[in-house]
Design an enzyme around this catalytic site. Structure first.
Site, mmCIF file in Angstrom:
data_model
loop_
_atom_site.group_PDB
_atom_site.id
_atom_site.type_symbol
_atom_site.label_atom_id
_atom_site.label_comp_id
_atom_site.label_asym_id
_atom_site.label_seq_id
_atom_site.Cartn_x
_atom_site.Cartn_y
_atom_site.Cartn_z
ATOM 1 N N ASP A 1 33.534 51.422 37.428
ATOM 2 C CA ASP A 1 33.215 50.221 38.186
ATOM 3 C C ASP A 1 34.080 49.089 37.650
ATOM 4 O O ASP A 1 34.123 48.866 36.434
ATOM 5 C CB ASP A 1 31.732 49.876 37.999
ATOM 6 C CG ASP A 1 30.950 49.870 39.292
ATOM 7 O OD1 ASP A 1 31.524 50.194 40.345
ATOM 8 O OD2 ASP A 1 29.757 49.530 39.247
ATOM 9 N N ASP B 1 31.358 56.390 36.247
ATOM 10 C CA ASP B 1 30.939 55.097 35.675
ATOM 11 C C ASP B 1 30.208 55.204 34.328
ATOM 12 O O ASP B 1 29.175 54.556 34.119
ATOM 13 C CB ASP B 1 30.048 54.350 36.672
ATOM 14 C CG ASP B 1 30.725 54.096 38.002
ATOM 15 O OD1 ASP B 1 31.919 54.423 38.145
ATOM 16 O OD2 ASP B 1 30.059 53.582 38.911
ATOM 17 N N CYS C 1 25.372 55.740 42.100
ATOM 18 C CA CYS C 1 26.791 56.070 42.228
ATOM 19 C C CYS C 1 27.095 57.558 42.098
ATOM 20 O O CYS C 1 28.009 58.061 42.742
ATOM 21 C CB CYS C 1 27.613 55.255 41.224
ATOM 22 S SG CYS C 1 27.566 53.475 41.597
ATOM 23 N N HIS D 1 27.672 42.909 36.312
ATOM 24 C CA HIS D 1 28.017 44.049 35.467
ATOM 25 C C HIS D 1 29.450 44.506 35.721
ATOM 26 O O HIS D 1 30.009 44.276 36.787
ATOM 27 C CB HIS D 1 27.056 45.215 35.738
ATOM 28 C CG HIS D 1 27.137 45.738 37.150
ATOM 29 N ND1 HIS D 1 26.456 45.132 38.197
ATOM 30 C CD2 HIS D 1 27.824 46.774 37.690
ATOM 31 C CE1 HIS D 1 26.717 45.792 39.325
ATOM 32 N NE2 HIS D 1 27.551 46.778 39.037
ATOM 33 N N LYS E 1 36.887 51.598 40.890
ATOM 34 C CA LYS E 1 36.163 51.436 42.143
ATOM 35 C C LYS E 1 35.448 50.090 42.136
ATOM 36 O O LYS E 1 35.304 49.472 41.091
ATOM 37 C CB LYS E 1 35.132 52.567 42.322
ATOM 38 C CG LYS E 1 34.112 52.651 41.201
ATOM 39 C CD LYS E 1 33.245 53.905 41.294
ATOM 40 C CE LYS E 1 32.015 53.717 42.135
ATOM 41 N NZ LYS E 1 30.975 52.895 41.459
ATOM 42 N N HIS F 1 34.614 45.305 38.789
ATOM 43 C CA HIS F 1 34.293 44.245 39.736
ATOM 44 C C HIS F 1 34.952 42.908 39.378
ATOM 45 O O HIS F 1 34.988 42.529 38.207
ATOM 46 C CB HIS F 1 32.782 44.002 39.760
ATOM 47 C CG HIS F 1 31.986 45.166 40.252
ATOM 48 N ND1 HIS F 1 32.291 45.871 41.388
ATOM 49 C CD2 HIS F 1 30.849 45.742 39.756
ATOM 50 C CE1 HIS F 1 31.396 46.828 41.570
ATOM 51 N NE2 HIS F 1 30.517 46.766 40.593
ATOM 52 N N HIS G 1 31.941 39.274 42.912
ATOM 53 C CA HIS G 1 31.570 40.455 43.702
ATOM 54 C C HIS G 1 30.290 40.228 44.491
ATOM 55 O O HIS G 1 29.327 39.635 43.989
ATOM 56 C CB HIS G 1 31.430 41.684 42.807
ATOM 57 C CG HIS G 1 31.459 42.964 43.578
ATOM 58 N ND1 HIS G 1 30.319 43.615 43.968
ATOM 59 C CD2 HIS G 1 32.497 43.686 44.072
ATOM 60 C CE1 HIS G 1 30.655 44.696 44.658
ATOM 61 N NE2 HIS G 1 31.973 44.758 44.728
#
Length: 228
Positions: free
Chosen positions: A55, A15, A168, A98, A123, A57, A61
């Site tokens: 990341d 990330d 993470c 984010h 992810k 999203h 989310h």
């Protein structure tokens, strides 16, 4: 030089995205952008596979505080119930919005030498669950292709860097141990959201799960260098 046939290391860059970096990231990790030189130096080494995670999203989310009336980012918690098995649940901290899919904040930072990355794994794409680990969420509702990519290459050892150390990066490293890999966090290649807590408690906890915290100048990374 004898080639070590029993050592197939992977590099996982977790990330390393705009929203996790100063000066404009919505969830900026202090000094997050400063890891670029170390990460790029690792990318120049002969890892069996080099993977960047991202990341990614949806706007709705479940981890975003704005999706829970009255919730306060970085203070409020929410209990996530398994979508199909109500006996399973996971309580998570709620965050500022984010890394929303398609936004500038979700992009990998330009400082990253992305040309040397073999695979980018997304992810956090399932709005229903929180996913710190790049392998899967705690309830295994959402499983990324990371594990498959490592298995395809016969990886034996996993080196983890990126953001953030205490969330993470930590979760990804702990999952790698669960999946049977010798696992290392390269200390200079990561930064923590809550640095003092990470230094006082987090490192010891992650080492207790079987992850080794190593230096970019240490013997573990030197072993990768010797593969050239």
């Amino acid at each position: 030089m004898t080639v070590d046939l029993e050592f197939k290391p992977a590099l996982i860059i977790v990330d390393f995205q705009e929203d996790f970096c100063p000066p404009n990231g919505s969830l900026a990790v202090p000094e997050g952008r400063d890891i670029a030189p170390v990460v790029n130096s690792l990318l120049s080494l002969p890892f069996t596979i080099k993977i960047a995670t991202r990341d990614s999203h949806p706007q709705n989310h479940i981890s975003f505080a704005e999706n829970h009336p009255g919730a306060v980012p970085l203070k409020s918690y929410h209990t996530i119930v398994h979508p199909t098995d109500p006996t399973k649940s996971d309580t998570t901290l709620l965050w500022p919005t984010h890394c929303v899919q398609g936004t500038t904040g979700s992009a990998l930072v330009p400082e990253l030498d992305a040309a040397k990355v073999d695979v980018v794994v997304d992810k956090g794409i399932d709005a229903r669950v929180e996913m710190y680990s790049a392998f899967y969420d705690p309830m295994r509702v959402s499983v990324s292709e990371l594990g498959e990519k490592l298995r395809e290459k016969g990886v034996t050892d996993v080196f983890v860097v990126g953001l953030a150390a205490d969330f993470c990066v930590r979760a990804t490293a702990e999952s790698a141990v669960e999946e049977g890999y010798r696992t290392y966090i390269v200390e200079e290649g990561t930064r923590a959201v809550m640095r003092e807590t990470w230094e006082a408690e987090g490192k010891k906890a992650v080492e207790g799960k079987g992850v080794r915290i190593v230096s970019v100048d240490g013997e573990e990374v030197a072993r990768v260098r010797e593969l050239a």
